[in-house]
Design an enzyme around this catalytic site. Structure first.
Site, PDB file in Angstrom:
ATOM      1  N   ARG A  34       8.314   0.678  -3.278  1.00 27.36           N
ATOM      2  CA  ARG A  34       8.982   1.561  -4.234  1.00 27.36           C
ATOM      3  C   ARG A  34       9.728   0.788  -5.313  1.00 27.36           C
ATOM      4  O   ARG A  34       9.813   1.243  -6.455  1.00 27.36           O
ATOM      5  CB  ARG A  34       9.911   2.510  -3.470  1.00 27.36           C
ATOM      6  N   ASN A  91       9.368  -6.800   4.258  1.00 25.20           N
ATOM      7  CA  ASN A  91       9.182  -5.585   3.448  1.00 25.20           C
ATOM      8  C   ASN A  91      10.270  -4.565   3.777  1.00 25.20           C
ATOM      9  O   ASN A  91      10.703  -4.456   4.909  1.00 25.20           O
ATOM     10  CB  ASN A  91       7.784  -4.996   3.754  1.00 25.20           C
ATOM     11  N   CYS A 123       2.478   3.708   9.554  1.00 26.38           N
ATOM     12  CA  CYS A 123       2.520   5.019   8.909  1.00 26.38           C
ATOM     13  C   CYS A 123       3.201   6.052   9.812  1.00 26.38           C
ATOM     14  O   CYS A 123       2.785   6.256  10.955  1.00 26.38           O
ATOM     15  CB  CYS A 123       1.116   5.475   8.544  1.00 26.38           C
ATOM     16  N   PRO A 165       0.860  -1.188   0.000  1.00 29.19           N
ATOM     17  CA  PRO A 165       0.000   0.000   0.000  1.00 29.19           C
ATOM     18  C   PRO A 165       0.891   1.230   0.000  1.00 29.19           C
ATOM     19  O   PRO A 165       1.855   1.298   0.756  1.00 29.19           O
ATOM     20  CB  PRO A 165      -0.750  -0.119   1.338  1.00 29.19           C
TER      21      PRO A 165
HETATM   22  C1  FMN Z   1       4.651   7.421  -0.620  1.00 30.25           C
HETATM   23  C2  FMN Z   1       4.448   6.257   0.310  1.00 30.25           C
HETATM   24  C3  FMN Z   1       3.174   5.993   0.779  1.00 30.25           C
HETATM   25  C4  FMN Z   1       2.948   4.918   1.658  1.00 30.25           C
HETATM   26  N1  FMN Z   1       1.667   4.653   2.093  1.00 30.25           N
HETATM   27  C5  FMN Z   1       1.442   3.576   2.879  1.00 30.25           C
HETATM   28  C6  FMN Z   1       0.113   3.204   3.263  1.00 30.25           C
HETATM   29  O1  FMN Z   1      -0.883   3.815   2.861  1.00 30.25           O
HETATM   30  N2  FMN Z   1      -0.034   2.121   4.087  1.00 30.25           N
HETATM   31  C7  FMN Z   1       1.048   1.396   4.524  1.00 30.25           C
HETATM   32  O2  FMN Z   1       0.870   0.434   5.270  1.00 30.25           O
HETATM   33  N3  FMN Z   1       2.294   1.715   4.152  1.00 30.25           N
HETATM   34  C8  FMN Z   1       2.517   2.759   3.335  1.00 30.25           C
HETATM   35  N4  FMN Z   1       3.791   3.039   2.925  1.00 30.25           N
HETATM   36  C9  FMN Z   1       4.900   2.133   3.290  1.00 30.25           C
HETATM   37  C10 FMN Z   1       5.094   1.072   2.213  1.00 30.25           C
HETATM   38  O3  FMN Z   1       3.966   0.214   2.135  1.00 30.25           O
HETATM   39  C11 FMN Z   1       6.334   0.202   2.521  1.00 30.25           C
HETATM   40  O4  FMN Z   1       6.164  -0.394   3.772  1.00 30.25           O
HETATM   41  C12 FMN Z   1       7.612   1.029   2.533  1.00 30.25           C
HETATM   42  O5  FMN Z   1       7.680   1.898   1.429  1.00 30.25           O
HETATM   43  C13 FMN Z   1       8.849   0.121   2.524  1.00 30.25           C
HETATM   44  O6  FMN Z   1       8.826  -0.757   1.414  1.00 30.25           O
HETATM   45  P1  FMN Z   1       9.642  -0.448   0.039  1.00 30.25           P
HETATM   46  O7  FMN Z   1      11.070  -0.204   0.440  1.00 30.25           O
HETATM   47  O8  FMN Z   1       9.442  -1.694  -0.770  1.00 30.25           O
HETATM   48  O9  FMN Z   1       9.049   0.787  -0.562  1.00 30.25           O
HETATM   49  C14 FMN Z   1       4.039   4.105   2.071  1.00 30.25           C
HETATM   50  C15 FMN Z   1       5.321   4.389   1.583  1.00 30.25           C
HETATM   51  C16 FMN Z   1       5.526   5.446   0.720  1.00 30.25           C
HETATM   52  C17 FMN Z   1       6.934   5.699   0.208  1.00 30.25           C
END
Ligand code: FMN
Length: 321
Positions: free
Chosen positions: A224, A199, A98, A7
């Site tokens: 990302r 994650n 969050c 998400p």
């Molecule tokens: C712009 C942005 C918005 C995000 N919104 C949410 C969200 O709505 N709910 C959530 O559980 N995590 C949210 N996250 C966290 C991501 O789900 C994820 O846990 C985090 O980016 C680390 O994973 P990654 O390195 O694969 O991006 C958000 C991250 C980013 C960068």
């Protein structure tokens, strides 16, 4: 093994979910969080966060979309979870990760990682409100300021009856600063018997292999990394299946950007295709120099018309291998 599309508030909406699940490799998606503060949300809000509820809560390519809620009040979260399920959500995810200030002031997200008993109470209440076998899951970070409560929080998630736990391997204070501390996921996994999904900072196939070696988790959630590399989940799946696979070139990514742009534009709000295309081309520029060129060409435009033309020109431009 299962791969979840993370998400991402303001990034992974239904249009992005459709684009990425069409590419393939994803088993599940999760909506952006719906914040629950002080009232039961009207039904139209559930459809706004998850338009896929109109189509059996699946993307066009039949990937189920789980519904994420954020808040601090167990009873209200339980009532909202029950509505989401009544409207067709196949699974409820609870956000304890969050970091946003506005979110924490409203009592939810990573703020709650300071209170394992509150995490327990929230999951328990939601679990009771949602009939089995609909899963209820939780997504946490390693802590708020430090990692002292991470095992307690994870055990609270399990004892309250969650179906699985997603761990973003950073504290709230660590934000998105690399590296993600995958070794902590291994420590959590050792203590729990429920499935743990790793994650954080999986940007490439090699990152996946290293993350899964360290965490001992086969299942991962990609955020990302998937936005920057639309076929990352597919690369991982093909590798696991021992199949030859050539990663997407810009030629294959370009039509995705074009389609996303036009789908956003069709929504009627002229700002939406503009901001989303700038955002996605910036993410993609991590892997594709051509995306940086696209970003540079569109970044000063505020209206969709010239951007449509730039995208069209770049799609029809001959590619010299
Ligand atoms: C712009 C942005 C918005 C995000 N919104 C949410 C969200 O709505 N709910 C959530 O559980 N995590 C949210 N996250 C966290 C991501 O789900 C994820 O846990 C985090 O980016 C680390 O994973 P990654 O390195 O694969 O991006 C958000 C991250 C980013 C960068």
């Amino acid at each position: 093994m299962k791969i979840y599309l993370a998400p991402m508030d303001g990034v992974v909406d239904s249009i992005m979910r459709e684009a990425l699940t069409n590419v393939g490799g994803f088993d599940y998606c999760v909506t952006e969080f719906l914040r629950v503060t002080g009232q039961v949300c009207p039904e139209h809000m559930f459809f706004r966060y998850c338009p896929e509820l109109e189509q059996e809560a699946q993307t066009k390519s039949k990937t189920p979309v789980h519904f994420q809620l954020l808040g601090g009040n167990p009873e209200l979260l339980a009532q909202n979870a029950a509505i989401a399920v009544k409207l067709g959500a196949p699974s409820i995810d609870l956000n304890f990760g969050c970091p946003a200030k506005t979110v924490n002031k409203h009592d939810g997200g990573a703020f709650l990682l300071q209170f394992p008993d509150r995490i327990f109470n929230i999951i328990k209440a939601v679990r009771q409100a949602v009939a089995q076998p609909t899963p209820v899951s939780a997504k946490i970070r390693l802590g708020y300021e430090d990692k002292n409560l991470v095992i307690e929080n994870s055990q609270a998630v399990e004892e309250a009856g969650a179906s699985w736990l997603v761990v973003h391997a950073r504290t709230k204070v660590e934000g998105y600063k690399p590296p993600a501390h995958w070794e902590w996921i291994a420590r959590i996994k050792e203590k729990l018997s429920l499935p743990v999904i790793a994650n954080g900072d999986i940007w490439t196939l090699d990152d996946y292999l290293e993350c899964s070696r360290i965490t001992q988790c086969e299942d991962v959630m990609l955020g990302r990394g998937a936005i920057s590399c639309p076929d990352l989940a597919l690369q991982i799946k093909k590798h696991k299946a021992g199949e030859e696979y050539l990663p997407y070139t810009w030629k294959e990514v370009q039509p995705l950007v074009k389609q996303m742009f036009h789908q956003c534009w069709a929504f009627g709000n002229a700002r939406y295709p503009v901001t989303r295309t700038k955002q996605w081309s910036k993410f993609l520029s991590r892997n594709y120099p051509e995306a940086l060129e696209l970003f540079e060409n569109i970044k000063r435009h505020r209206d969709p018309e010239p951007i449509a033309q730039i995208i069209e020109n770049s799609v029809s431009k001959k590619h010299i291998p």
